[in-house]
Design a protein around this motif. Structure first.
Motif, PDB file in Angstrom:
ATOM      1  N   ASP A 242       0.840  -1.243  -0.006  1.00  0.00           N
ATOM      2  CA  ASP A 242       0.013  -0.046   0.076  1.00  0.00           C
ATOM      3  C   ASP A 242       0.907   1.187   0.116  1.00  0.00           C
ATOM      4  O   ASP A 242       2.049   1.400   0.679  1.00  0.00           O
ATOM      5  CB  ASP A 242      -0.843   0.083   1.270  1.00  0.00           C
ATOM      6  CG  ASP A 242      -1.814  -1.110   1.205  1.00  0.00           C
ATOM      7  OD1 ASP A 242      -2.304  -1.733   0.357  1.00  0.00           O
ATOM      8  OD2 ASP A 242      -2.124  -1.834   2.355  1.00  0.00           O
ATOM      9  N   LEU A 243       0.252   2.175  -0.761  1.00  0.00           N
ATOM     10  CA  LEU A 243       0.918   3.697  -0.794  1.00  0.00           C
ATOM     11  C   LEU A 243      -0.022   4.682  -0.036  1.00  0.00           C
ATOM     12  O   LEU A 243      -1.093   4.505  -0.313  1.00  0.00           O
ATOM     13  CB  LEU A 243       1.557   3.903  -2.149  1.00  0.00           C
ATOM     14  CG  LEU A 243       2.440   3.178  -2.891  1.00  0.00           C
ATOM     15  CD1 LEU A 243       2.454   3.580  -4.307  1.00  0.00           C
ATOM     16  CD2 LEU A 243       3.867   3.313  -2.344  1.00  0.00           C
ATOM     17  N   PRO A 244       0.758   5.437   0.305  1.00  0.00           N
ATOM     18  CA  PRO A 244      -0.014   6.732   1.099  1.00  0.00           C
ATOM     19  C   PRO A 244      -0.947   7.265  -0.195  1.00  0.00           C
ATOM     20  O   PRO A 244      -0.244   7.515  -1.353  1.00  0.00           O
ATOM     21  CB  PRO A 244       0.918   7.709   1.652  1.00  0.00           C
ATOM     22  CG  PRO A 244       2.125   6.858   2.024  1.00  0.00           C
ATOM     23  CD  PRO A 244       2.071   5.996   0.721  1.00  0.00           C
ATOM     24  N   LEU A 245      -2.175   7.735   0.224  1.00  0.00           N
ATOM     25  CA  LEU A 245      -3.053   8.281  -0.791  1.00  0.00           C
ATOM     26  C   LEU A 245      -3.308   9.898  -0.536  1.00  0.00           C
ATOM     27  O   LEU A 245      -3.809  10.094   0.635  1.00  0.00           O
ATOM     28  CB  LEU A 245      -4.417   7.530  -0.980  1.00  0.00           C
ATOM     29  CG  LEU A 245      -5.453   7.981  -1.963  1.00  0.00           C
ATOM     30  CD1 LEU A 245      -4.984   8.194  -3.301  1.00  0.00           C
ATOM     31  CD2 LEU A 245      -6.741   7.456  -1.475  1.00  0.00           C
ATOM     32  N   SER A 246      -2.978  10.616  -1.398  1.00  0.00           N
ATOM     33  CA  SER A 246      -3.074  11.892  -1.614  1.00  0.00           C
ATOM     34  C   SER A 246      -2.819  12.601  -2.591  1.00  0.00           C
ATOM     35  O   SER A 246      -2.845  12.002  -3.659  1.00  0.00           O
ATOM     36  CB  SER A 246      -2.152  12.577  -0.354  1.00  0.00           C
ATOM     37  OG  SER A 246      -0.625  12.678  -0.804  1.00  0.00           O
ATOM     38  N   THR A 247      -2.647  13.983  -2.787  1.00  0.00           N
ATOM     39  CA  THR A 247      -2.378  14.776  -4.325  1.00  0.00           C
ATOM     40  C   THR A 247      -0.964  14.874  -4.512  1.00  0.00           C
ATOM     41  O   THR A 247      -0.733  15.343  -5.600  1.00  0.00           O
ATOM     42  CB  THR A 247      -3.273  16.252  -3.980  1.00  0.00           C
ATOM     43  OG1 THR A 247      -2.391  16.864  -3.116  1.00  0.00           O
ATOM     44  CG2 THR A 247      -4.420  16.002  -3.725  1.00  0.00           C
TER      45      THR A 247
ATOM     46  N   GLY B  48      -5.525   4.959   2.604  1.00  0.00           N
ATOM     47  CA  GLY B  48      -4.841   5.768   4.008  1.00  0.00           C
ATOM     48  C   GLY B  48      -3.862   6.691   3.803  1.00  0.00           C
ATOM     49  O   GLY B  48      -3.442   6.694   2.485  1.00  0.00           O
ATOM     50  N   TRP B  49      -3.358   7.358   4.721  1.00  0.00           N
ATOM     51  CA  TRP B  49      -2.124   8.240   4.606  1.00  0.00           C
ATOM     52  C   TRP B  49      -1.179   8.040   5.708  1.00  0.00           C
ATOM     53  O   TRP B  49      -1.787   7.856   6.949  1.00  0.00           O
ATOM     54  CB  TRP B  49      -2.559   9.717   4.139  1.00  0.00           C
ATOM     55  CG  TRP B  49      -1.397  10.490   4.042  1.00  0.00           C
ATOM     56  CD1 TRP B  49      -0.770  10.849   2.810  1.00  0.00           C
ATOM     57  CD2 TRP B  49      -0.431  11.095   4.847  1.00  0.00           C
ATOM     58  NE1 TRP B  49       0.185  11.573   2.807  1.00  0.00           N
ATOM     59  CE2 TRP B  49       0.530  11.986   4.074  1.00  0.00           C
ATOM     60  CE3 TRP B  49      -0.570  11.223   6.206  1.00  0.00           C
ATOM     61  CZ2 TRP B  49       1.409  12.931   4.747  1.00  0.00           C
ATOM     62  CZ3 TRP B  49       0.372  11.997   6.752  1.00  0.00           C
ATOM     63  CH2 TRP B  49       1.368  12.771   5.935  1.00  0.00           C
ATOM     64  N   TRP B  50       0.045   8.117   5.437  1.00  0.00           N
ATOM     65  CA  TRP B  50       1.027   8.056   6.440  1.00  0.00           C
ATOM     66  C   TRP B  50       2.226   8.871   5.881  1.00  0.00           C
ATOM     67  O   TRP B  50       2.561   8.917   4.801  1.00  0.00           O
ATOM     68  CB  TRP B  50       1.209   6.684   7.197  1.00  0.00           C
ATOM     69  CG  TRP B  50       1.575   5.786   5.917  1.00  0.00           C
ATOM     70  CD1 TRP B  50       2.780   5.608   5.468  1.00  0.00           C
ATOM     71  CD2 TRP B  50       0.741   4.948   5.303  1.00  0.00           C
ATOM     72  NE1 TRP B  50       2.779   4.437   4.306  1.00  0.00           N
ATOM     73  CE2 TRP B  50       1.409   4.384   4.280  1.00  0.00           C
ATOM     74  CE3 TRP B  50      -0.644   4.752   5.237  1.00  0.00           C
ATOM     75  CZ2 TRP B  50       0.719   3.453   3.134  1.00  0.00           C
ATOM     76  CZ3 TRP B  50      -1.344   4.081   4.197  1.00  0.00           C
ATOM     77  CH2 TRP B  50      -0.559   3.371   3.315  1.00  0.00           C
ATOM     78  N   ASN B  51       3.060   8.989   7.050  1.00  0.00           N
ATOM     79  CA  ASN B  51       4.547   9.626   6.531  1.00  0.00           C
ATOM     80  C   ASN B  51       5.304   8.515   7.080  1.00  0.00           C
ATOM     81  O   ASN B  51       5.311   7.533   7.490  1.00  0.00           O
ATOM     82  CB  ASN B  51       4.769  11.117   7.248  1.00  0.00           C
ATOM     83  CG  ASN B  51       4.462  11.312   8.743  1.00  0.00           C
ATOM     84  OD1 ASN B  51       4.751   9.941   9.358  1.00  0.00           O
ATOM     85  ND2 ASN B  51       4.442  12.519   9.304  1.00  0.00           N
ATOM     86  N   ARG B  52       6.647   8.913   6.877  1.00  0.00           N
ATOM     87  CA  ARG B  52       7.868   8.142   7.324  1.00  0.00           C
ATOM     88  C   ARG B  52       7.580   7.356   8.682  1.00  0.00           C
ATOM     89  O   ARG B  52       8.040   6.353   8.887  1.00  0.00           O
ATOM     90  CB  ARG B  52       9.253   8.772   6.925  1.00  0.00           C
ATOM     91  CG  ARG B  52      10.249   7.940   7.434  1.00  0.00           C
ATOM     92  CD  ARG B  52      11.727   8.621   7.183  1.00  0.00           C
ATOM     93  NE  ARG B  52      12.649   7.617   7.225  1.00  0.00           N
ATOM     94  CZ  ARG B  52      13.471   6.918   6.322  1.00  0.00           C
ATOM     95  NH1 ARG B  52      12.917   6.791   5.003  1.00  0.00           N
ATOM     96  NH2 ARG B  52      14.361   6.379   6.846  1.00  0.00           N
ATOM     97  N   ASN B  53       7.380   8.558   9.544  1.00  0.00           N
ATOM     98  CA  ASN B  53       7.406   8.066  11.163  1.00  0.00           C
ATOM     99  C   ASN B  53       5.897   7.490  11.512  1.00  0.00           C
ATOM    100  O   ASN B  53       5.754   7.510  12.747  1.00  0.00           O
ATOM    101  CB  ASN B  53       7.667   9.254  11.930  1.00  0.00           C
ATOM    102  CG  ASN B  53       9.165   9.433  11.583  1.00  0.00           C
ATOM    103  OD1 ASN B  53      10.110   8.626  11.309  1.00  0.00           O
ATOM    104  ND2 ASN B  53       9.455  10.882  11.745  1.00  0.00           N
ATOM    105  N   ASN B  54       5.046   7.582  10.669  1.00  0.00           N
ATOM    106  CA  ASN B  54       3.592   7.099  10.982  1.00  0.00           C
ATOM    107  C   ASN B  54       2.923   8.179  11.879  1.00  0.00           C
ATOM    108  O   ASN B  54       2.204   7.731  12.748  1.00  0.00           O
ATOM    109  CB  ASN B  54       3.429   5.774  11.519  1.00  0.00           C
ATOM    110  CG  ASN B  54       3.919   4.836  10.512  1.00  0.00           C
ATOM    111  OD1 ASN B  54       3.551   4.966   9.164  1.00  0.00           O
ATOM    112  ND2 ASN B  54       4.627   3.578  10.972  1.00  0.00           N
ATOM    113  N   ASN B  55       3.569   9.182  11.956  1.00  0.00           N
ATOM    114  CA  ASN B  55       3.028  10.337  12.714  1.00  0.00           C
ATOM    115  C   ASN B  55       2.730  11.789  11.946  1.00  0.00           C
ATOM    116  O   ASN B  55       3.575  12.499  11.788  1.00  0.00           O
ATOM    117  CB  ASN B  55       3.966  10.626  13.751  1.00  0.00           C
ATOM    118  CG  ASN B  55       3.491  11.648  14.753  1.00  0.00           C
ATOM    119  OD1 ASN B  55       2.349  11.731  15.038  1.00  0.00           O
ATOM    120  ND2 ASN B  55       4.342  12.454  15.505  1.00  0.00           N
TER     121      ASN B  55
END
Length: 479
Positions: A303-308, A387-394
């Protein structure tokens, strides 16, 4: 075992048979490639279809590791069961190769009425004889496609079955593809007699596999089912996972080590590499092809983060089959306990981590349900949910509703999943979600907030929309 569900799959096969009977296709014959995970019920589905069809049929079951000569001899005998006047012409035929064996099927196929021929475990035939695919294409084009025959090719190795119809392979363009998925949560609810929330739990534990669900007695709650299953070393819940793993990934293989790492909860490339290596971290040159193979087989998803904004670096891996995920997390190491009569200890381990495990495992099911519910009147342009997340899941945001993927043009909502008994989505959860809004590329201060909650939403949490267990289950029932 009573046959339950699969109405859509049966309808698809029935339409294919009708096209043979009506002569609607360019040629009388039709071919269907049926694939899906091992033990998902493909053979049972096709057998049910054949029995209901009222049409002459024959089923040939390949055997792994068997002599090709013996396989072809049994195939010819199976072809005779179609019962046409030409069937006796192939009696005692010793087919020298698959060209001859498949031509024998053409001879035995009736000319004046539709019939069905099923080849089960086709990947084993491909494994035994590299000339099988070429022979299938030749005989199909010259003989079988000119008969009123529905040819059904079944296989559990999804990568092999998909390759069968690939552009660079002999059978390309000659068959329609059908994937048999596990039973959906609406069928699980029908089989178990549980309420919507409990049926979702049952779907997560069993993965929707019919043989496991058959052992779930009507109305039995989750804890009683697990207590009964962990008291019996031969329960379907325990043995199905091992049989599936042995069929595709023998003990000691690196693929199994990678699956164990992901099944234990590791999601990133680096943490999987660290856990899957026997002596230090598994090298990227080894792990990358293993992950690709597991994805090709549809056992692992990335899965990849979903955003623009495109983000290909923060990939997260998961086991696609929730039963295998449950088996790897709890049952594989619990089997020795069950075998020595200490299933109570295995059950204690499950209960200790059940809430946290379920909280993560339910996310893909909820997103899939929302994709069936949307677009709707409130969200007319929402066609993707991720879903969406960054490298640190924060932060890590459970739900992102957008117009498209993998890179959205517009974000329609962000949301949170709260899947706890007796703990509704409340103001604290709402505020935490609101603080995440501006971290996500493509959102604004007024981006709508939504929730999915097992236990409802409190009045002081002003989400724009929320969905509960009943709506999620109905997403499948109404589709």
């Amino acid at each position: 075992m009573q046959f339950t569900g699969r109405a859509t799959d049966l309808d698809h096969l029935t339409r294919q048979l009708h096209s043979v009977a009506d002569g609607a296709a360019g040629t009388p014959g039709r071919a269907v490639v049926v694939t899906g995970r091992r033990r998902v019920g493909k053979s049972r589905l096709v057998q049910e279809f054949c029995d209901r069809s009222g049409t002459p049929y024959t089923v040939f079951q390949a055997t792994r590791g068997r002599s090709p000569v013996a396989e072809r001899a049994e195939f010819v005998e199976a072809a005779r069961r179609l019962g046409s006047p030409g069937a006796e012409l192939i009696h005692g035929l010793s087919a020298a190769d698959w060209n001859q064996a498949l031509r024998a099927l053409a001879v035995a196929t009736p000319d004046d009425r539709p019939s069905i021929a099923v080849l089960d475990e086709v990947p084993w035939l491909v494994e035994q004889d590299p000339e099988f695919e070429g022979a299938l294409q030749t005989v199909w084009d010259r003989n079988l496609s000119h008969k009123p025959l529905l040819l059904i090719l079944i296989g559990s190795d999804i990568s092999v079955m998909e390759a069968l119809g690939a552009r660079d392979r002999p059978f390309f363009g000659r068959a329609t593809k059908m994937t048999v998925d596990p039973l959906d949560v609406a069928d699980v609810q029908t089989m178990t007699g549980l309420d919507a929330a409990a049926a979702i739990d049952a779907r997560l534990i069993t993965g929707g596999f019919p043989q496991i669900l058959a052992s779930w007695r009507h109305g039995m709650n989750r804890l009683d089912f697990l207590r009964e299953a962990t008291a019996d070393p031969l329960s379907p819940l325990l043995i199905a996972g091992e049989l599936s793993m042995l069929g595709e990934f023998p003990e000691g293989t690196r693929s199994r080590a990678v699956l164990r790492a992901i099944g234990s909860g590791e999601r990133t490339f680096s943490t999987i590499a660290a856990q899957a290596g026997s002596k230090g971290e598994l090298p990227a040159g080894t792990l990358n092809p293993l992950l690709k193979t597991l994805q090709d087989k549809r056992i692992v998803a990335a899965d990849l983060p979903l955003s623009t904004t495109a983000d290909t670096k923060n990939k997260r891996y998961r086991i696609t089959d929730s039963y295998l995920r449950f088996w790897l997390a709890f049952l594989e190491r619990g089997i020795p306990l069950v075998e020595r009569g200490r299933g109570d200890l295995a059950l204690t381990r499950i209960e200790r981590s059940w809430t946290s495990w379920r909280g993560r495992a339910v996310e893909p099911l909820i997103r899939a349900a929302l994709l069936r519910l949307l677009p709707d009147q409130n969200w007319p342009d929402t066609e993707e949910v991720g879903g969406w997340w960054n490298r640190n899941n924060n932060p890590e945001v459970d739900l992102i509703g957008t117009d498209r993927a993998p890179v959205a043009k517009a974000i329609h909502f962000i949301g949170s999943i709260k899947w706890l008994e007796n703990h509704p989505f409340d103001r604290h959860d709402y505020d935490a979600l609101a603080r995440s809004v501006l971290a996500i590329p493509g959102t604004a201060a007024d981006t709508p907030l939504v929730a999915v909650s097992r236990s409802g939403v409190t009045p002081d949490a002003p989400v724009q929309t929320w969905w509960g267990p009943d709506e999620l289950v109905e997403a499948w029932r109404n589709s």
